[in-house]
Design a protein around this motif. Sequence first.
Motif, PDB file in Angstrom:
ATOM      1  N   ASP A   1       9.696 -41.139   8.301  1.00  0.00           N
ATOM      2  CA  ASP A   1      10.843 -41.406   9.219  1.00  0.00           C
ATOM      3  C   ASP A   1      10.409 -42.019  10.544  1.00  0.00           C
ATOM      4  O   ASP A   1      10.986 -42.983  11.021  1.00  0.00           O
ATOM      5  CB  ASP A   1      11.592 -40.109   9.506  1.00  0.00           C
ATOM      6  CG  ASP A   1      12.759 -39.918   8.543  1.00  0.00           C
ATOM      7  OD1 ASP A   1      12.837 -40.730   7.610  1.00  0.00           O
ATOM      8  OD2 ASP A   1      13.604 -39.027   8.796  1.00  0.00           O
TER       9      ASP A   1
ATOM     10  N   TRP B   1       9.313 -45.520  10.067  1.00  0.00           N
ATOM     11  CA  TRP B   1      10.480 -46.362   9.865  1.00  0.00           C
ATOM     12  C   TRP B   1      11.148 -46.697  11.190  1.00  0.00           C
ATOM     13  O   TRP B   1      11.426 -47.845  11.499  1.00  0.00           O
ATOM     14  CB  TRP B   1      11.472 -45.630   8.935  1.00  0.00           C
ATOM     15  CG  TRP B   1      12.725 -46.398   8.693  1.00  0.00           C
ATOM     16  CD1 TRP B   1      13.949 -46.025   8.990  1.00  0.00           C
ATOM     17  CD2 TRP B   1      12.821 -47.647   8.081  1.00  0.00           C
ATOM     18  NE1 TRP B   1      14.870 -46.941   8.617  1.00  0.00           N
ATOM     19  CE2 TRP B   1      14.141 -47.996   8.028  1.00  0.00           C
ATOM     20  CE3 TRP B   1      11.846 -48.554   7.512  1.00  0.00           C
ATOM     21  CZ2 TRP B   1      14.617 -49.168   7.451  1.00  0.00           C
ATOM     22  CZ3 TRP B   1      12.344 -49.709   6.976  1.00  0.00           C
ATOM     23  CH2 TRP B   1      13.719 -50.022   6.950  1.00  0.00           C
ATOM     24  N   THR B   2      11.325 -45.683  11.950  1.00  0.00           N
ATOM     25  CA  THR B   2      11.944 -45.888  13.261  1.00  0.00           C
ATOM     26  C   THR B   2      11.119 -46.820  14.113  1.00  0.00           C
ATOM     27  O   THR B   2      11.618 -47.752  14.749  1.00  0.00           O
ATOM     28  CB  THR B   2      12.105 -44.538  13.990  1.00  0.00           C
ATOM     29  OG1 THR B   2      12.678 -43.607  13.123  1.00  0.00           O
ATOM     30  CG2 THR B   2      12.941 -44.712  15.266  1.00  0.00           C
TER      31      THR B   2
END
Lengths: 572, 173
Positions: free
Chosen positions: A4, A7-8
């Motif tokens: 995550d 991805w961010t």
Amino acid sequence: MSVDEDWTQLRTLLLSPEQTQLDELRDRLDNRAVQPRDVSRVLPEAFAVRGERDPQLATVLTPYVENGFVATIRKSPRAIVDAIAPIMGPAIRQAIARALQGMTQSFNHSLDESLSVRGLRWRLEAWRTGRPFAEVVLLHTLRYRVEQVFLIHRETGLLLHHVGAEGAVVQDQQVLSGMLTAIQSYVRDSFGASPDQTLDHFRVGEWTVWIEQGSHAYLAGVVRGTPPETLREDFQAALDDIHAQQPDALTHFDGDAAPFKATQTCLENCLHAHYEPPPRPSALKLWILGGAMILLLSWWGVMAYQTHARWSNLLVELGTEPGMVVTVAKSTLTGYHLEGLRDPLAKDPSAMVVEAGLEPSSIKAVWSPYYSLDPQLVETRAHSMLHAPTTVKLSVEGDTLVATGSASTEWARETRRLASLVPGISIYRDEGLVTTSIPDLLERINRTVVRFRSGSSIVEPSERAALGAGSMALRELDQAVSQSGQRVRLEVLGSTDDTGSVTRNIQLSKERAHVVLVALGGDQLGEATTVIAGLAQSTDQRGSTGEARDRRIVTLRATLTVANRGNEAARP
Amino acid sequence: MMQKKVCMLGGFAVGKTSLVRRFVSNVFSDHYHTTIGVTVEKKSVTVDDRDVMLVLWDLYGEDEFQRVRDSYLRGSSGYILVMDGTRRATLDAAFALQQTALQTVGTVPFISIINKADVRSEWEIDERTIEQLRERGWTVLFGSAKLGQGVEELFVTLATQIVHAAPIPRDCL
Ligand SMILES: Nc1nc2c(ncn2[C@@H]2O[C@H](COP(=O)(O)OP(=O)(O)OP(=O)(O)O)[C@@H](O)[C@H]2O)c(=O)[nH]1
Ligand SMILES: [Mg+2]
């Protein structure tokens, strides 16, 4: 590190710039208020677009603009004054010029009232030259006046515009413009001057023409009087203004002067005038003059009043005076005029004038003679016309003349005939008049005998009556004779009886004659009688015979002689 | 009103003043008063229904002592060359003056007139000469200030040429 997170991170790396833009867009969408910066970009165009469409914009803005303007004036008035001065200046100057022209009119009024010597002189001049009074005043009080201003195209000499002061003579302007231009060329050529050396003024009679050069046009001012040098600055300023306002029209001038109508105000501002106010007569002088006038007037008034009062009195007196009738009495410029009737026996009128306190030369009198019927005058007239003796008293009652007293029969007869011829008399009465004739009187006198006692020369009381009768007769005779132009010769003769010495007797005779003469009042007898005292002749009829007592007497012998001056010497 | 400056040019005593006076006030005088310097006169004429004010500068006549100064000519919209038909010499004066005018004001309209047509018999200027002038491009008119012949025509013709030569005024576009 989680997926995550990675991805961010990746997303941030890839979309960061777009993200910022997105944030901004969202921000704008959320917050739809207009940004000043955005408005400022379109404001001018926005105004233009809206303003063209309808007047809404102006209506909305007006109150704010007004408020703002008022606030500005309050806050800094100076700035506003500075801003509008260029507009106001010319307007005010024009108003002043108009006012100055108007002054000519008020001069006229003030001078109409003032009695100054100068004012009168100008009036005379106006009358003499036939010019209006206002113009004469203008000429004398004027320092200078710009009467006409020409704006002339330099190259062609054609007139661009012209203004003239009120009442100024406006010549053929186009021709004058050409001539002014020609004169300048002529002068410049004649003196070989360079083009920038120009004629800047010249005089024609009472006018001066001032010329001020500009690059394309020049200004010519026709000035009456002597203008100040500052006028040139005004001309130059006006010319500069015109050049600034009309650059195109001037450079491309082809003979069409229409655009130069706009220079009217500019040129009118050059129509200066300056007058010298007429000096007011000083107040003190006026007062003194006024005072003197009042004094003079009142003195004259008092004198006139007095004279008039005296005149009236004189007229009253002339009216009551017998034998005078005033028919015309009037005052003239030089004095008085009198006309009337006057009986020659009336009082002298010129004496009356003097008595009244008037100057005889101030009265011109014309008297026509007439007979007055006033009783007093009729009586005087009767006396002088009828030669009445003093023993007669004449009186007038209406138209009747009454004679009393005594007179000779001759006079009485004569008077009866003449009396009614006396003007004013129609009836004559003389019942009261005692008449005696001259022969009677002579007889009565000659009958008189005054007796004396022996040796005496004193009149005895018994003889008084005889003496009185003789004396009376003698007086009557004197009167009567004086009428007829004759004279009486009276001899008083004394005599004595035979007793006594001759010398004594002569002496006594003389004494007796003298006493009788005194008793008769011989020295008081009238002019007509000559008296002689003397001795009776011894051959005297009355004393020659008879008794002695009849010879101690004094007798009277009266005879008539023709009047003769020589006899008068015989009077004692 | 449109104003135009026009100069009267020519030798002395050719009749410049006479022509102007005949045109402006319709008078003529046999007496000769030579013009000193310039006399300005004005008269308006009608060209194409428009009034034009001619401001006439009557200059002194040119002779061997006095040349006409170009300063007077400046600003002229046109000029008139006057010759005296009875004196040939006035033709030369006209030539000289035309040169001066050309130098000063450029190619503005001008008209030449041979004056004193009333005494044609005494003329020294003959037909041939006149023909030569025309060949040069001059407009040559004949006239008599004395009789008033050709005077009106002279000024009206020039005024017309001036108006037509001038660029048409803006307000008529
Ligand atoms: N016969 C005749 N005489 C003319 C005519 N025009 C002018 N004159 C005479 O010519 C003389 C000169 O005339 P002006 O008009 O004074 O001549 P100008 O050209 O003005 O002369 P300046 O001013 O001296 O140059 C005068 O005596 C005129 O009377 C004309 O048409 N016929
Ligand atoms: Mg002449």
